[in-house]
Design a protein around this motif. Structure first.
Motif, PDB file in Angstrom:
ATOM      1  N   ASN A 105       0.714  -1.027   0.866  1.00 29.97           N
ATOM      2  CA  ASN A 105      -0.193  -0.028  -0.224  1.00 29.97           C
ATOM      3  C   ASN A 105       1.064   1.038   0.306  1.00 29.97           C
ATOM      4  O   ASN A 105       2.218   1.189   0.816  1.00 29.97           O
ATOM      5  N   VAL A 106       0.632   1.960  -0.894  1.00 27.88           N
ATOM      6  CA  VAL A 106       1.359   3.411  -0.811  1.00 27.88           C
ATOM      7  C   VAL A 106       0.940   5.033  -0.993  1.00 27.88           C
ATOM      8  O   VAL A 106      -0.737   4.677  -0.788  1.00 27.88           O
ATOM      9  N   ILE A 107       1.688   5.722   0.190  1.00 24.46           N
ATOM     10  CA  ILE A 107       1.005   7.006   0.375  1.00 24.46           C
ATOM     11  C   ILE A 107       1.674   7.821  -0.718  1.00 24.46           C
ATOM     12  O   ILE A 107       2.468   7.582   0.060  1.00 24.46           O
ATOM     13  N   LEU A 108       0.479   8.713  -1.382  1.00 24.22           N
ATOM     14  CA  LEU A 108       1.658  10.105  -1.506  1.00 24.22           C
ATOM     15  C   LEU A 108       0.776  11.029  -1.162  1.00 24.22           C
ATOM     16  O   LEU A 108      -0.257  11.163  -0.927  1.00 24.22           O
ATOM     17  N   ASP A 109       1.950  12.193  -0.797  1.00 22.52           N
ATOM     18  CA  ASP A 109       1.427  13.080   0.494  1.00 22.52           C
ATOM     19  C   ASP A 109       2.247  14.198  -1.410  1.00 22.52           C
ATOM     20  O   ASP A 109       2.770  14.534  -1.900  1.00 22.52           O
ATOM     21  N   ILE A 110       1.159  14.951  -2.329  1.00 18.13           N
ATOM     22  CA  ILE A 110       1.263  15.662  -3.208  1.00 18.13           C
ATOM     23  C   ILE A 110      -0.233  17.047  -2.767  1.00 18.13           C
ATOM     24  O   ILE A 110      -0.934  17.087  -2.187  1.00 18.13           O
ATOM     25  N   ASP A 111       0.301  17.580  -4.186  1.00 15.83           N
ATOM     26  CA  ASP A 111      -0.674  19.265  -4.321  1.00 15.83           C
ATOM     27  C   ASP A 111      -2.231  18.484  -4.510  1.00 15.83           C
ATOM     28  O   ASP A 111      -2.308  17.426  -4.611  1.00 15.83           O
ATOM     29  N   VAL A 112      -3.087  19.186  -4.041  1.00 12.04           N
ATOM     30  CA  VAL A 112      -4.357  19.423  -4.256  1.00 12.04           C
ATOM     31  C   VAL A 112      -4.913  18.469  -5.793  1.00 12.04           C
ATOM     32  O   VAL A 112      -5.760  17.717  -5.843  1.00 12.04           O
ATOM     33  N   ARG A 188      -5.773   7.033  10.188  1.00 12.87           N
ATOM     34  CA  ARG A 188      -5.590   6.065  10.860  1.00 12.87           C
ATOM     35  C   ARG A 188      -7.049   5.204  10.173  1.00 12.87           C
ATOM     36  O   ARG A 188      -7.241   4.460   9.546  1.00 12.87           O
ATOM     37  N   ARG A 189      -8.562   5.548  11.080  1.00 17.41           N
ATOM     38  CA  ARG A 189      -9.581   4.576  10.784  1.00 17.41           C
ATOM     39  C   ARG A 189      -9.703   4.513   9.413  1.00 17.41           C
ATOM     40  O   ARG A 189      -9.698   3.558   8.324  1.00 17.41           O
ATOM     41  N   VAL A 190      -9.450   5.536   8.312  1.00 16.98           N
ATOM     42  CA  VAL A 190      -9.993   5.854   7.459  1.00 16.98           C
ATOM     43  C   VAL A 190      -9.443   4.683   6.054  1.00 16.98           C
ATOM     44  O   VAL A 190      -9.429   3.905   4.908  1.00 16.98           O
ATOM     45  N   ILE A 191      -7.729   4.913   6.243  1.00 15.26           N
ATOM     46  CA  ILE A 191      -7.265   4.182   6.100  1.00 15.26           C
ATOM     47  C   ILE A 191      -7.025   3.025   5.972  1.00 15.26           C
ATOM     48  O   ILE A 191      -7.455   2.113   5.101  1.00 15.26           O
ATOM     49  N   GLU A 192      -7.013   2.405   7.292  1.00 14.15           N
ATOM     50  CA  GLU A 192      -7.452   0.752   7.866  1.00 14.15           C
ATOM     51  C   GLU A 192      -8.949  -0.126   7.060  1.00 14.15           C
ATOM     52  O   GLU A 192      -8.385  -0.550   6.560  1.00 14.15           O
ATOM     53  N   ASP A 193      -9.332   1.574   6.558  1.00 16.51           N
ATOM     54  CA  ASP A 193     -10.982   0.415   6.223  1.00 16.51           C
ATOM     55  C   ASP A 193     -10.684   0.195   4.572  1.00 16.51           C
ATOM     56  O   ASP A 193     -11.532  -0.643   4.126  1.00 16.51           O
ATOM     57  N   PHE A 194     -10.108   1.167   4.156  1.00 20.18           N
ATOM     58  CA  PHE A 194     -10.009   0.907   3.295  1.00 20.18           C
ATOM     59  C   PHE A 194      -8.946   0.555   2.758  1.00 20.18           C
ATOM     60  O   PHE A 194      -9.619  -0.226   1.472  1.00 20.18           O
ATOM     61  N   ILE A 195      -8.227   0.161   3.025  1.00 21.71           N
ATOM     62  CA  ILE A 195      -7.020  -1.392   2.594  1.00 21.71           C
ATOM     63  C   ILE A 195      -7.976  -2.414   3.207  1.00 21.71           C
ATOM     64  O   ILE A 195      -7.838  -3.533   1.862  1.00 21.71           O
ATOM     65  N   ASN A 196      -8.726  -2.919   3.843  1.00 21.95           N
ATOM     66  CA  ASN A 196      -8.684  -4.052   4.192  1.00 21.95           C
ATOM     67  C   ASN A 196     -10.513  -4.157   3.363  1.00 21.95           C
ATOM     68  O   ASN A 196     -10.557  -5.071   3.501  1.00 21.95           O
ATOM     69  N   GLN A 197     -11.096  -3.610   2.242  1.00 25.48           N
ATOM     70  CA  GLN A 197     -12.282  -4.000   2.007  1.00 25.48           C
ATOM     71  C   GLN A 197     -11.939  -4.714   1.015  1.00 25.48           C
ATOM     72  O   GLN A 197     -11.018  -4.969   0.288  1.00 25.48           O
TER      73      GLN A 197
END
Length: 197
Positions: A105-112, A188-197
């Motif tokens: 799982n990858v996280i991107l910190d980017i502009d809008v 964290r909850r938002v990310i975990e819920d998304f990953i576990n879908q």
């Protein structure tokens, strides 16, 4: 017993965007440092020269200006920006796919705009999160409290923030950072819920 292997599950893409001063880096670093959920930062590409100790493919993918422009022309970036004249930064599609194709799982910190572009390319495989300040006045106070910027620079940052906030409703999740611990837990909850879908 069957010799067939279960196909590896493709990883997910988390995109985070926020105006300067909203605590985005603090929230992301807290989640990354905890290791829960397991996320990998995507390595950006740039055409600047490596600084002492920087390693290609670890700190950045270092490209020549010609290579960077060629990659733009060949649509190899999910997003890129000319930060100031002649200096480019961007996220290569190959970098994202290298991670998610292995189930990471990858996280991107980017502009809008870059964040919305990633969502357009990857659709349901990407979750976009936008961090908001409690108010523009609070954001101005935070920026002033840093004591690092001149008043005119703060005015520019606040103006840019107002522009960026106008895109917030196009993101999947909007999280107001009025309490840091609460914002970290919710993210964290938002990310975990998304990953576990």
């Amino acid at each position: 017993m069957s010799n067939e292997q279960t196909p590896r599950k493709s990883g997910k893409i988390i995109v985070v965007s926020a105006p300067s001063g909203c605590g985005k880096s603090t929230i992301i670093n807290s989640i990354l440092d905890s290791g829960q959920p397991a996320l990998r930062f995507s390595v950006s590409a740039t055409n600047r020269r490596p600084r002492p100790g920087e390693v290609d493919g670890v700190h950045y993918h270092f490209l020549t200006t010609e290579q960077f422009r060629e990659a733009i022309a060949n649509q190899q970036f999910v997003e890129w920006e000319e930060v100031y004249p002649g200096r480019f930064y961007g996220t290569l599609k190959s970098e994202i796919e290298r991670i998610i194709d292995k189930g990471g799982n990858v996280i991107l910190d980017i502009d809008v705009k870059g964040g919305l572009n990633v969502k357009e390319i990857y659709g349901d495989r990407a979750k976009t999160i936008f961090f908001l300040p409690p108010s523009i006045d609070e954001l101005r106070s935070r920026l002033e409290g840093r004591g690092t910027d001149a008043p005119e620079v703060i005015d520019q940052r606040v103006g840019k923030a107002e522009f960026e906030i106008s895109f917030a409703d196009r993101f999947d999740e909007r999280i107001v950072n009025d309490n840091l611990d609460t914002a970290i837990d919710r993210t964290r909850r938002v990310i975990e819920d998304f990953i576990n879908q």
